[in-house]
Design a protein around this motif. Sequence first.
Motif, mmCIF file in Angstrom:
data_model
loop_
_atom_site.group_PDB
_atom_site.id
_atom_site.type_symbol
_atom_site.label_atom_id
_atom_site.label_comp_id
_atom_site.label_asym_id
_atom_site.label_seq_id
_atom_site.Cartn_x
_atom_site.Cartn_y
_atom_site.Cartn_z
ATOM 1 N N PHE A 161 0.832 -1.200 0.000
ATOM 2 C CA PHE A 161 0.000 0.000 0.000
ATOM 3 C C PHE A 161 0.875 1.262 0.000
ATOM 4 C CE2 PHE A 161 -3.414 -2.839 0.671
ATOM 5 C CZ PHE A 161 -4.579 -2.153 0.402
ATOM 6 N N GLY A 162 2.003 1.193 0.716
ATOM 7 C CA GLY A 162 2.928 2.332 0.777
ATOM 8 C C GLY A 162 3.484 2.666 -0.601
ATOM 9 N N ILE A 163 3.951 1.630 -1.313
ATOM 10 C CA ILE A 163 4.508 1.830 -2.652
ATOM 11 C C ILE A 163 3.439 2.395 -3.583
ATOM 12 C CG2 ILE A 163 5.389 0.635 -4.696
ATOM 13 C CD1 ILE A 163 6.822 -1.296 -2.792
ATOM 14 N N TRP A 164 2.242 1.804 -3.460
ATOM 15 C CA TRP A 164 1.103 2.236 -4.279
ATOM 16 C C TRP A 164 0.845 3.737 -4.078
ATOM 17 C CZ3 TRP A 164 -4.272 -0.652 -3.720
ATOM 18 C CH2 TRP A 164 -5.126 -0.256 -4.775
ATOM 19 N N GLU A 165 0.793 4.119 -2.786
ATOM 20 C CA GLU A 165 0.521 5.520 -2.447
ATOM 21 C C GLU A 165 1.642 6.426 -2.970
ATOM 22 O OE1 GLU A 165 -2.287 6.553 -0.883
ATOM 23 O OE2 GLU A 165 -1.595 8.611 -1.190
ATOM 24 N N LEU A 166 2.871 5.938 -2.793
ATOM 25 C CA LEU A 166 4.045 6.733 -3.157
ATOM 26 C C LEU A 166 4.078 7.002 -4.655
ATOM 27 C CD1 LEU A 166 6.533 7.889 -1.578
ATOM 28 C CD2 LEU A 166 7.821 5.945 -2.531
ATOM 29 N N VAL A 167 3.968 5.926 -5.452
ATOM 30 C CA VAL A 167 4.112 6.095 -6.905
ATOM 31 C C VAL A 167 2.973 6.947 -7.479
ATOM 32 C CG1 VAL A 167 5.494 4.033 -7.344
ATOM 33 C CG2 VAL A 167 2.985 3.888 -7.392
ATOM 34 N N THR A 168 1.795 6.904 -6.836
ATOM 35 C CA THR A 168 0.707 7.734 -7.359
ATOM 36 C C THR A 168 0.875 9.194 -6.924
ATOM 37 O OG1 THR A 168 -0.611 6.948 -5.502
ATOM 38 C CG2 THR A 168 -1.075 5.974 -7.654
ATOM 39 N N SER A 169 1.345 9.407 -5.677
ATOM 40 C CA SER A 169 1.483 10.793 -5.223
ATOM 41 C C SER A 169 2.659 11.476 -5.930
ATOM 42 C CB SER A 169 1.640 10.853 -3.703
ATOM 43 O OG SER A 169 2.846 10.246 -3.327
ATOM 44 N N LEU A 170 3.674 10.713 -6.323
ATOM 45 C CA LEU A 170 4.805 11.277 -7.069
ATOM 46 C C LEU A 170 4.455 11.437 -8.544
ATOM 47 C CD1 LEU A 170 7.847 9.322 -5.559
ATOM 48 C CD2 LEU A 170 7.183 11.688 -5.125
ATOM 49 N N GLY A 171 3.290 10.936 -8.919
ATOM 50 C CA GLY A 171 2.860 11.075 -10.304
ATOM 51 C C GLY A 171 3.536 10.095 -11.255
ATOM 52 N N LEU A 172 4.180 9.046 -10.714
ATOM 53 C CA LEU A 172 4.839 8.046 -11.580
ATOM 54 C C LEU A 172 3.802 7.230 -12.345
ATOM 55 C CD1 LEU A 172 7.657 6.808 -9.172
ATOM 56 C CD2 LEU A 172 7.896 8.334 -11.148
ATOM 57 N N VAL A 173 2.661 6.950 -11.690
ATOM 58 C CA VAL A 173 1.547 6.330 -12.406
ATOM 59 C C VAL A 173 0.317 7.207 -12.188
ATOM 60 C CG1 VAL A 173 2.388 3.948 -12.256
ATOM 61 C CG2 VAL A 173 0.927 4.876 -10.447
ATOM 62 N N ASP A 174 -0.616 7.104 -13.091
ATOM 63 C CA ASP A 174 -1.796 7.963 -13.041
ATOM 64 C C ASP A 174 -2.820 7.394 -12.066
ATOM 65 O OD1 ASP A 174 -3.857 9.630 -13.421
ATOM 66 O OD2 ASP A 174 -4.025 9.336 -15.601
ATOM 67 N N SER A 175 -3.072 8.121 -10.978
ATOM 68 C CA SER A 175 -3.998 7.599 -9.965
ATOM 69 C C SER A 175 -5.433 7.595 -10.480
ATOM 70 C CB SER A 175 -3.892 8.401 -8.673
ATOM 71 O OG SER A 175 -4.268 9.744 -8.911
ATOM 72 N N PHE A 176 -5.680 8.247 -11.608
ATOM 73 C CA PHE A 176 -7.008 8.168 -12.210
ATOM 74 C C PHE A 176 -7.279 6.742 -12.714
ATOM 75 C CE2 PHE A 176 -9.771 8.562 -15.996
ATOM 76 C CZ PHE A 176 -10.899 9.050 -15.356
ATOM 77 N N ILE A 177 -6.196 6.071 -13.175
ATOM 78 C CA ILE A 177 -6.310 4.699 -13.680
ATOM 79 C C ILE A 177 -6.168 3.674 -12.565
ATOM 80 C CG2 ILE A 177 -5.281 2.967 -15.235
ATOM 81 C CD1 ILE A 177 -6.606 5.207 -16.740
ATOM 82 N N THR A 178 -5.216 3.886 -11.661
ATOM 83 C CA THR A 178 -4.895 2.859 -10.660
ATOM 84 C C THR A 178 -5.537 3.152 -9.306
ATOM 85 O OG1 THR A 178 -2.936 4.014 -9.917
ATOM 86 C CG2 THR A 178 -2.663 2.435 -11.728
ATOM 87 N N SER A 179 -6.111 4.314 -9.130
ATOM 88 C CA SER A 179 -6.548 4.778 -7.821
ATOM 89 C C SER A 179 -5.365 4.771 -6.851
ATOM 90 C CB SER A 179 -7.684 3.905 -7.287
ATOM 91 O OG SER A 179 -8.218 4.483 -6.115
ATOM 92 N N SER A 180 -5.615 5.045 -5.588
ATOM 93 C CA SER A 180 -4.528 4.978 -4.602
ATOM 94 C C SER A 180 -5.149 4.779 -3.232
ATOM 95 C CB SER A 180 -3.721 6.279 -4.626
ATOM 96 O OG SER A 180 -4.460 7.320 -4.032
ATOM 97 N N PRO A 181 -4.377 4.296 -2.282
ATOM 98 C CA PRO A 181 -4.951 4.038 -0.958
ATOM 99 C C PRO A 181 -5.663 5.256 -0.378
ATOM 100 C CG PRO A 181 -2.810 3.014 -1.112
ATOM 101 C CD PRO A 181 -2.998 3.783 -2.391
ATOM 102 N N SER A 182 -5.076 6.422 -0.513
ATOM 103 C CA SER A 182 -5.710 7.602 0.093
ATOM 104 C C SER A 182 -7.018 7.933 -0.633
ATOM 105 C CB SER A 182 -4.761 8.805 0.055
ATOM 106 O OG SER A 182 -4.392 9.093 -1.279
ATOM 107 N N ARG A 183 -7.022 7.754 -1.974
ATOM 108 C CA ARG A 183 -8.251 8.039 -2.721
ATOM 109 C C ARG A 183 -9.342 7.010 -2.398
ATOM 110 N NH1 ARG A 183 -6.864 10.553 -8.569
ATOM 111 N NH2 ARG A 183 -9.078 10.103 -8.842
ATOM 112 N N MET A 184 -8.917 5.761 -2.172
ATOM 113 C CA MET A 184 -9.884 4.719 -1.781
ATOM 114 C C MET A 184 -10.506 5.062 -0.434
ATOM 115 S SD MET A 184 -7.710 1.472 -3.074
ATOM 116 C CE MET A 184 -8.262 0.288 -1.934
#
Lengths: 271, 244
Positions: free
Chosen positions: A38-61
Motif C-alpha cells: 500500500f505504501g509503494i502504491w501511495e508513493l508512486v501515485t502521489s509522485l505522479g509516476l503512475v496515473d492515480s485516475f487509472i490505478t486509484s490509490s490508498p488515500s483516494r480509496m
Amino acid sequence: MKHQSQTYSEEHLLFLKKRRGRLALIWILRLGLLALLFGIWELVTSLGLVDSFITSSPSRMLATIGGLYEDGTLFYHIGTTLWETLAGFAISTVLGYGIALALWWSETLRSVLEPYIVVLNALPKIALGPLIIVWFGTGSKAILVMTVLVGLIVAILHMLSAFIATDKNKLLLLRSMGASKVQILTKLVVPSSLPAFISMLKVNVGMAWIGSIMGEYIVSKAGLGYLIVYGGQVFKLDLVMSATLILCILAAGMYFLVVLLEKLLVKNTEQ
Amino acid sequence: MKKEILRFTDVGLIYHTVHGETVAAEHLSFSVQEGEFVAIIGPSGCGKTTLLSLAAGLLKPSSGKVESCGSFGYMLQKDELFPWRTIRKNVYLPLEIKKQNTAEHRERAIGLAEKYGLGEFLESYPSELSGGMRQRAALIRTLATDPDILLLDEPFSALDYQTRLNVAVDVSQIIRSEGKTALLITHDISEAVSLADRVLVLTKRPARVSHEHTLDFDSPNPLKRREMQGFSGWFEILWKELNG
C-alpha cells in the motif's frame, strides 16, 4: 495420551518461546508486506509516476469509502451484497446437503439423475442469466437465485462423494448389528462425513461470492458488484478499487468464520 | 450333549458380477456347539469372510441351509471404533442400534468394560488408546448386547506381533470367562491352534470343509499352548492339510 498439567523442562519452555517468537515474526512480516504494498502504491501515485485516475490509490480509496459512509450508502451496498451472499450460501448448502442425502439413499435415483447433474455441473451458470432475469425480475431475488445455482451443484457433488465413500467395514459392522438404513445414516454416514461437510462449506463460501457478484454484474441496483460495474462504466476507478477492497475483507471474514466453525465441530475425526 | 448353536448344511454360494460368476462355496457343512471355540482356517481367497457373512445372515446362501439359534456379535480385522465417539459411546453403539439402550443394559456393558480394564478409558477417544486396548474395546462393544455367538474375522491381523499375542490372550480369556461361543476365521495356523477347541480346514474356492480336528490341550491359554509339546505337531498337520 492424557493432557496433564505439569511443570515443563527448561528446554521445553525455550521451545515454546521460540515457537511463539516465530509466529509473531510471521504476523509482523504479513502485515509488513501489506503496508509495504500500500505504501509503494501511495508513493508512486502521489509522485505522479503512475496515473492515480487509472490505478486509484490508498488515500483516494479511503476518501471514496468515507464519502460513501457520509452519504449513507456504504452499509446499504455492503448489506445488500452480504445478505444475497449469506442467504444464497445457506440455501445452497442446506438444499445441496438434502439432495445429496436423497441421492445416497436411492441408488436408482442416483443412476437416473447422474447425467443431469454432470451436465448442470459443466454448464456455466452465467448462461442462465437472461432466463433468471425474465423469471425472477431485476431485484435481489434474481441475484439470490444465481447465487444458489452456482453453489448448489458443487455442494451436491461434494457431499455425495463423501457419503458414498463411507468406510465399508464400518458399514459391515453396523449391518451385522442389524442397523436400519436410517440408523446407518444417523450413526455413521452423517458423523463420518463431517470433515467433508466443513470442506464443502469452505468451497461454498467462495461459490456464494462468485454467484452474488456475478448476479450483480448482470442485474442490480445496489451492492458491491453493482458499485464495481457502475464504477467501471463511468470510469470511477476509485469506486471499483474501494468496492473490491471491501469485498476482499468480507470474503476473508466469512472464510475465517467457517474455519472457526471447523475448530468447534471437528475434534475427534482422526483415526 | 451340548446344544448346537450354528449349523451349515450343504451350503453353496455363487457370487455374481458383470464379468461372470464365482462359486465361493459348495457342499459346505459344519456345526458349532454352545460354548465351543471353533477356528476355521483356509488358504487366502477361499472366502473366509463370506462364510462369516453367511453365518451372520448378511448373505443368503444360493443353496443349502444356514441355521442358527441365538444372536450374533461380529468382530472385524480392525477395531472399527467410531473416532468421534468416546469409548463409552462406542460400547453403547450396538445397544442403540438394537434399541436396547436401557439403563440396565448400559450398566451391564460398562460393567464388562470395567471388569476388563477399560474403566479409566471410558471417556477417552479411540485415538488416545493403544492398538491392543482399542481391540479390547471392540470386543467389549461386541459383547455389549450379550450375543450368544461371536464371529471373529481375523481380529488380530491388523496388530503387530507383540500386541497380537497379548490381545489373543486377552480375547480368549474374556470369551471363555463369559462362557461365549466363538467362531474364529483366520489364515494364521498358530493362532488357530493356540485359541480353539476345534479346528476346521477349508479347501480353496469353492470352499468346503476338508479336515476337522478336536484339539487336546489341557489349557485354554494361548501363550501356554504355544509352549506345549503338541503345538508344533498340530501346526505341522494343519500346514500340510492347508497346502496339500
